[in-house]
Each structure stands twice: as structure tokens, then as C-alpha cells.
Write a protein that holds these residues in place. Structure first.
Motif, PDB file in Angstrom:
ATOM      1  N   GLY A  34       0.777  -1.341  -0.005  1.00 17.31           N
ATOM      2  CA  GLY A  34       0.605  -0.009  -0.005  1.00 17.31           C
ATOM      3  C   GLY A  34       0.691   1.429  -0.267  1.00 17.31           C
ATOM      4  O   GLY A  34       2.081   1.171  -0.115  1.00 17.31           O
ATOM      5  N   PRO A  35       0.277   2.622   0.451  1.00 13.05           N
ATOM      6  CA  PRO A  35       0.942   4.008  -0.112  1.00 13.05           C
ATOM      7  C   PRO A  35       1.634   3.936   1.015  1.00 13.05           C
ATOM      8  O   PRO A  35       0.784   3.321   2.383  1.00 13.05           O
ATOM      9  CB  PRO A  35       0.307   4.796   0.079  1.00 13.05           C
ATOM     10  N   GLU A  36       2.941   3.968   1.468  1.00 12.56           N
ATOM     11  CA  GLU A  36       3.750   3.772   2.172  1.00 12.56           C
ATOM     12  C   GLU A  36       3.661   4.098   3.378  1.00 12.56           C
ATOM     13  O   GLU A  36       3.657   3.910   4.393  1.00 12.56           O
ATOM     14  CB  GLU A  36       5.405   4.256   1.654  1.00 12.56           C
ATOM     15  N   ASP A  37       3.964   5.636   3.066  1.00  9.69           N
ATOM     16  CA  ASP A  37       3.256   6.179   4.232  1.00  9.69           C
ATOM     17  C   ASP A  37       1.649   6.292   5.272  1.00  9.69           C
ATOM     18  O   ASP A  37       1.597   6.109   6.288  1.00  9.69           O
ATOM     19  CB  ASP A  37       2.887   8.295   3.434  1.00  9.69           C
ATOM     20  N   MET A  38       1.090   5.913   4.107  1.00  5.25           N
ATOM     21  CA  MET A  38       0.081   5.301   4.907  1.00  5.25           C
ATOM     22  C   MET A  38       0.107   4.483   6.207  1.00  5.25           C
ATOM     23  O   MET A  38      -0.555   4.081   7.059  1.00  5.25           O
ATOM     24  CB  MET A  38      -0.926   4.714   4.161  1.00  5.25           C
ATOM     25  N   VAL A  39       0.963   3.037   5.763  1.00  9.57           N
ATOM     26  CA  VAL A  39       0.924   2.075   5.973  1.00  9.57           C
ATOM     27  C   VAL A  39       1.932   2.317   7.953  1.00  9.57           C
ATOM     28  O   VAL A  39       1.531   1.861   8.765  1.00  9.57           O
ATOM     29  CB  VAL A  39       2.153   0.676   4.882  1.00  9.57           C
ATOM     30  N   ARG A  40       2.887   2.972   7.471  1.00  3.78           N
ATOM     31  CA  ARG A  40       3.837   3.626   8.287  1.00  3.78           C
ATOM     32  C   ARG A  40       3.330   4.579   9.685  1.00  3.78           C
ATOM     33  O   ARG A  40       3.415   3.746  10.841  1.00  3.78           O
ATOM     34  CB  ARG A  40       5.291   4.888   7.760  1.00  3.78           C
ATOM     35  N   SER A  41       2.294   4.938   9.550  1.00  3.97           N
ATOM     36  CA  SER A  41       1.299   6.003  10.093  1.00  3.97           C
ATOM     37  C   SER A  41       0.761   5.194  10.689  1.00  3.97           C
ATOM     38  O   SER A  41      -0.142   5.035  11.854  1.00  3.97           O
ATOM     39  CB  SER A  41       0.509   7.163   9.294  1.00  3.97           C
ATOM     40  N   GLY A  42      -0.272   3.832  10.025  1.00  2.00           N
ATOM     41  CA  GLY A  42      -0.819   3.283  10.028  1.00  2.00           C
ATOM     42  C   GLY A  42      -0.109   2.449  11.869  1.00  2.00           C
ATOM     43  O   GLY A  42      -0.651   2.203  12.868  1.00  2.00           O
ATOM     44  N   LEU A  43       1.175   1.697  11.371  1.00  2.00           N
ATOM     45  CA  LEU A  43       2.052   0.585  12.182  1.00  2.00           C
ATOM     46  C   LEU A  43       2.470   1.741  13.274  1.00  2.00           C
ATOM     47  O   LEU A  43       2.729   0.972  14.895  1.00  2.00           O
ATOM     48  CB  LEU A  43       3.462   0.296  11.573  1.00  2.00           C
ATOM     49  N   ALA A  44       2.814   3.079  13.359  1.00  2.00           N
ATOM     50  CA  ALA A  44       2.805   3.279  14.114  1.00  2.00           C
ATOM     51  C   ALA A  44       2.271   3.431  15.758  1.00  2.00           C
ATOM     52  O   ALA A  44       2.924   3.998  16.884  1.00  2.00           O
ATOM     53  CB  ALA A  44       3.107   5.244  14.170  1.00  2.00           C
ATOM     54  N   LYS A  45       0.642   3.108  15.512  1.00  2.00           N
ATOM     55  CA  LYS A  45       0.442   3.081  15.904  1.00  2.00           C
ATOM     56  C   LYS A  45      -0.396   1.731  17.079  1.00  2.00           C
ATOM     57  O   LYS A  45      -0.723   1.702  17.645  1.00  2.00           O
ATOM     58  CB  LYS A  45      -1.681   3.486  15.833  1.00  2.00           C
ATOM     59  N   ILE A  46       0.571   0.958  16.783  1.00  2.00           N
ATOM     60  CA  ILE A  46       0.135  -0.194  17.072  1.00  2.00           C
ATOM     61  C   ILE A  46       2.060  -1.495  17.437  1.00  2.00           C
ATOM     62  O   ILE A  46       2.958  -0.951  16.733  1.00  2.00           O
ATOM     63  CB  ILE A  46      -0.234  -1.437  15.840  1.00  2.00           C
ATOM     64  N   GLU A  47       1.740  -2.267  18.093  1.00  2.00           N
ATOM     65  CA  GLU A  47       3.165  -2.387  18.887  1.00  2.00           C
ATOM     66  C   GLU A  47       3.434  -3.632  17.833  1.00  2.00           C
ATOM     67  O   GLU A  47       2.401  -4.348  17.496  1.00  2.00           O
ATOM     68  CB  GLU A  47       2.581  -2.936  19.984  1.00  2.00           C
ATOM     69  N   HIS A  48       4.395  -3.743  17.152  1.00  2.00           N
ATOM     70  CA  HIS A  48       5.212  -4.225  16.518  1.00  2.00           C
ATOM     71  C   HIS A  48       6.336  -4.687  15.984  1.00  2.00           C
ATOM     72  O   HIS A  48       7.178  -5.113  14.744  1.00  2.00           O
ATOM     73  CB  HIS A  48       4.723  -3.373  14.507  1.00  2.00           C
ATOM     74  N   ASN A  49       7.519  -4.218  16.969  1.00  2.00           N
ATOM     75  CA  ASN A  49       8.795  -5.048  17.661  1.00  2.00           C
ATOM     76  C   ASN A  49       8.721  -6.087  17.775  1.00  2.00           C
ATOM     77  O   ASN A  49       8.298  -7.293  17.970  1.00  2.00           O
ATOM     78  CB  ASN A  49       9.049  -4.563  18.687  1.00  2.00           C
TER      79      ASN A  49
END
Lengths: 330, 330
Positions: A34-49
């Protein structure tokens, strides 16, 4: 994984996919397309380490309002087209989306191609029954079906049920207007003959009332009929809710009673919760392509990914190809 | 009146018909058609003094298990054939039966003939909606329909709803797989054009989920789809009952709770009680022929007779003939 498909994307998609990775200890890797910025800002809100994902940029999003054919022509860099191409090129083993059903279907068929022997790829859908679930196939992908299409749906539905639902010898019923083999329309009358001669566990015609009774594990029909039945089924609970709400409006006692009743009914009818089933497979394409409901919850997304993994491991497409090869002239 | 049609004949038939005579003060006369001894012994058990009935002997009974065509050939003196012939000869103004649907349909079409302009007589059925009832037409009489058949069903259903349900300008929806006029199968795509050009209050395509929502007063479809939807609808309440019964089995508290809930649900869902609607008309034949459910109660039989009287007085067939005459080439 189409990161931007569905009404609650990217959040629900990312959350569900990350849960799948966490629960399985990174048993596989997820590519978020998907659009990289959308994916990144979505990921920023979720624990993904520490979870095994990558982002693959795709600049366009196909909206639910788009026409499938127009969108695929105009949006060459959509998450759906890019994701399915990744699968085609072997960089991914499966594609999963809760986005535009028609677009996923068309793109999968165009890009992945059909399995040898399959005239029309099909979508199945699950309905709860008195004793489990039933796979209704075709669920709306193909209208104006000929008997050989119905036959192929039966083969694909049967193999899917056997491999994915662990049914030894799934029973296959042909949806018609009477139990007798003489009842039906031109396509079902002819399909009845083909199915009777096949090696499938064909139990003959089933009627509208037999679906929820669980008379057959796989119910075969034209996509027009399948679509009407599925949408009708969804609306029955809505009618029930409206009726209970109106009853509640009669007074404070009725309101309390209706509230308690609705709660119990919900728990009784939780089988109707399609989320549990985690999407439906597109059967008959050269690959694994799973389509989810636009309103998919993170749980549904997680189940879709686990189902995709399962389908890849079980190599369902090989079984479909081999079964259809043994039948001539269809 | 087919005195021996239906699972609880002759008792329910006689009781319902006599109630109709009593309630209307003998506004019409009922001819009970069937084996005379059966009718007489049935009558012996019910109060019938002063009521305007006659018995017309017919020595044979068509069973539910009989094939319609074979039965009509072999049982020339059946209550159905004799009753419809009485109507054809003008000795009765209408025919009513809770017996073999297929036999009543075939015999009515053969003996009474079709209304000019009607290619295929049709049966409609009523479904409850959030705001009333909806007439689904065709309900199973005709499979493999062409667009002009769907168009004719729409005309007949619309006239019936207008005259019998007192709807000023009944809305007509074409059952399909999407709202857009581009969605559907070959027959519905073509029918959409015919209906758009007609004088009917055509609201376009409706989907499976729109039926119970009451989006259209008349929902037009192929009899294959109509039959599947109706039988499916009937089975939903059965599934609900099974689920509630299973819930009740969990314990004494659950049992008490389930019992109370089932009672309330029943009262909330009483619209689903088809008995209230008293049978469905066979539309498109040169006469008034009403077909009831095999399990018809006396109340349903009474309603069927009153409906037949109403249809005769309103001369629905003239309206159908006149409307279809204004359209060429269909």
C-alpha cells in the motif's frame, strides 16, 4: 497483504496481521502492500517490535465505489494489482485482501491465470447450519452458469471442504427446487447428470430449506442464486433486530426484556458471525487469493492470513487440477 | 372448494369454508368438491345448519406424492379437475384448493386457459417485511424465464398488489445481484430495460437483503430463485428454534429463560405466519384460482375463500389483460 483494503484499513489489517505473526512466532513473513506513508503511520499506532513484516510500496488505492474493470485499468499501481503481482512473481506465496471483491477477483484471474480445466474461478461462502457450516459455491462471482461450471464449482468446493475443513468425504448437494432429479432448470438438470456420474459424494438436489439444516457440506449453485441467498440470509437477523427494537419501544418492561433477550440471542447465534471464518477463497486461480469482508475485524484478518498459509501448505490447487484432469470433455 | 385438498382435509377445509359462510351471512355459496361420502362424514362433525353450501361429487383425490401431469391424466374425476371445470363452465366464479400445487396450476392453465398476452401464468408468495408484506413473483412456477416473462410477472404482481392490497402505486423491484442496472444475469439485464420503459412504478434492481427490508412492494424474479428464497426463508425460523432448544438443554434456568424468550419471539414474529395471508393466487389464467399451503388451518382456508370472492368482484384479470394489451411485441 493488501494493507489498505477494507473499511477499517489500514488499522484492522495491520493489527490482525501483526497478531498472526505474534501468535505463530513469525512462522511466515507478511508483506504489507500500500502507500508507504499510510502503512507507516498505521504501524506507528500498533506494537510491532520483532515481528516479521516488510512494506512494499503501492501508490494507489482501489475504493469500494470504483468499478472493478475501470479501477484495474486506471490504477496500475494499486495495492491489489501490486500485491497479486508479487504473488505471481513468486515473491509471495499468497495474497489476502479485505478490499474490493470484484477487483481482487478480476486481478487474480487476469494476473495469476486459471487452473487448467477451470472455466470460471469461483468464490464460496460459509453459512452456519444446525450442525456446523456449509460452503455455498458460487457465492456471486458467476451468473448464467452452464452445467459444466456448476460441476467445476462442486469439484472445487468439495476439495476445499475436504482439505480445509477436514471433512473426510464432503457431501455435495445441488441447489434446486425439489429433491427429485427431474426438478430444476436447464443448467441444474444437466449438472445433476454430470454430478451423478462423478466420484464426488453427490447427494442429489437440495432445496432452499436444506441449506441451514446442514443437509450438505457443499451446496452448489449459480452465482446469481448464491448472491441472493447470502444477502437474504444476512438480512434476516436485521429484521429480527428491528422487530425486537420495536417491541422494546412498547414500555420500560418490554425494553428490559428485549435487551436481555437480544443478548441471549446474540450468544445463541454467534455462528452467524462470519468473522470467525476469516474470508473466502477465490477457487480456480493459479495461486492463493483470499477475499475478506470489508468490515473485517483484526480477528478476521488474522484468520484470513492463517487460512492463506494453510491453503499454501495443503496445495489445494494441485488437487483441483488433478481432479479436473480425470474428467474429459468438460 | 377442493374439499379434499391439504394435509388436514376434509376437516380444516370444511371448517374454514363454513366459517366464511357464517361470518359473511352466506354472502356467497360454497360448492364442496370431492368424494361425497368423505365430504358428508366430514360435515357430520361440524356445525353447518343454515349455511349455503352444496356438495359436488368427484370420485378421485390427487395425493401430494402424485406427479401433477400423471395425476391429471389418470385421475380425470379428481376434485381438482372437477372443481376447475365447474369454474370454467360458469357454475362457480372461483376455485380454491389447499391441495397439490402443481396439479392445481397445471389444471387451471389447461382448463381455464391463459389471459391474452400472458405467456406463463405465475404464482406469487408473500413475505413479511419491516413495514408490511412483499409479493415475491414468481414463487416457483416458472424456471428458466426470459425477460418478457419477468416483465409479465411484474405487471401481474403490480395489479394484484394494487387491487388486493390497496396500494396506490405499488413499487416494483427486480431481484438481482446489485443495485446498478448493469448488475444481473442475461434475463434480468434485459428485463430491467423493459421495466424501465413501462408505466409500472419500477424502482430498479433490488438485492436479496432488500426483500425483508420492504424496499419494494413487488419483487420480481425467476421461479427458481423465488422457490429457493422462499424455502430458505421458511427454514430460518426452524434454525432459530433448534438453537434456542439447544440453549435450553444447558440447564433448568436456561430452559425457563428459553421458554419465555420463545414465547415473546413468537409474538414478535407473528407476521411470518403465512396463514394470515390465506393462500396465493395463480395469476394469468382465465379465472380465479387460489392455492393454499398444504398445512392450511381453518382460518387460512376462510381467508382464501374471502380472497377469492374479493378477486372475483375486483375483476383483476380484466386489468391484467388491458395492461398487457397496451404493450406490443412481448
Amino acid at each position: 497483504m493488501d494493507a489498505v483494503g477494507g473499511d477499517y484499513a489500514p488499522h484492522n489489517v495491520l493489527a490482525g496481521a501483526l497478531d498472526a505473526l505474534r501468535d505463530t512466532g513469525n512462522r511466515f513473513e507478511v508483506l504489507f502492500v500500500g502507500p508507504e506513508d499510510m502503512v507507516r503511520s498505521g504501524l506507528a499506532k500498533i506494537e510491532h517490535n520483532g515481528l516479521a513484516y516488510q512494506i512494499v510500496n503501492a501508490t494507489q488505492v482501489i475504493d469500494m465505489q470504483d468499478s472493478a474493470t475501470a479501477a484495474l485499468k486506471q490504477k496500475k499501481d494499486s495495492s491489489i494489482a501490486v500485491g497479486i503481482t508479487l504473488h505471481k512473481e513468486g515473491r509471495a506465496d499468497a495474497f489476502v485482501s479485505a478490499g474490493h471483491t470484484g477487483a481482487v477477483m478480476s486481478a487474480s484471474t487476469l494476473i495469476l491465470g486459471r487452473i487448467e480445466g477451470v472455466s470460471r474461478p469461483t468464490i464460496g461462502a460459509f453459512l452456519p447450519t444446525e450442525n456446523g457450516v456449509c460452503l455455498l459455491v458460487d457465492a456471486g462471482a458467476n451468473v448464467d452458469c452452464k452445467s459444466q461450471h456448476l460441476y467445476q464449482f462442486a469439484v472445487m468446493g468439495s476439495i476445499y471442504s475436504q482439505k480445509m475443513l477436514h471433512l473426510q468425504n464432503p457431501s455435495v448437494g445441488l441447489l434446486s427446487i425439489g429433491e427429485e432429479s427431474s426438478k430444476g432448470n436447464d443448467a441444474t438438470l444437466e449438472a445433476h447428470k454430470l454430478l451423478s456420474q462423478s466420484k464426488l459424494n453427490f447427494i442429489g438436489n437440495v432445496e432452499g430449506r436444506d441449506i441451514l439444516k446442514g443437509k450438505a457440506n457443499v451446496v452448489v449453485c449459480d452465482g446469481f442464486v448464491g448472491n441472493v441467498v447470502l444477502k437474504f440470509a444476512e438480512s434476516v437477523l436485521d429484521l429480527l433486530k428491528t422487530k425486537i427494537r420495536r417491541y422494546a419501544a412498547h414500555g420500560i418492561m418490554q425494553k428490559a426484556w428485549a435487551g436481555m433477550m437480544a443478548g441471549t440471542l446474540r450468544s445463541i447465534l454467534k455462528d452467524f458471525d462470519y468473522q470467525e471464518y476469516g474470508g473466502v477463497p477465490l477457487l480456480g486461480v493459479n495461486g492463493v487469493s483470499i477475499i475478506g469482508h470489508g468490515k473485517s475485524t483484526p480477528k478476521a484478518i488474522k484468520n484470513m492470513i492463517l487460512k492463506a498459509e494453510d491453503m499454501v501448505r495443503k496445495n489445494i490447487n494441485r488437487s483441483i487440477r488433478e481432479t479436473l484432469q480425470t474428467v474429459r470433455g468438460l
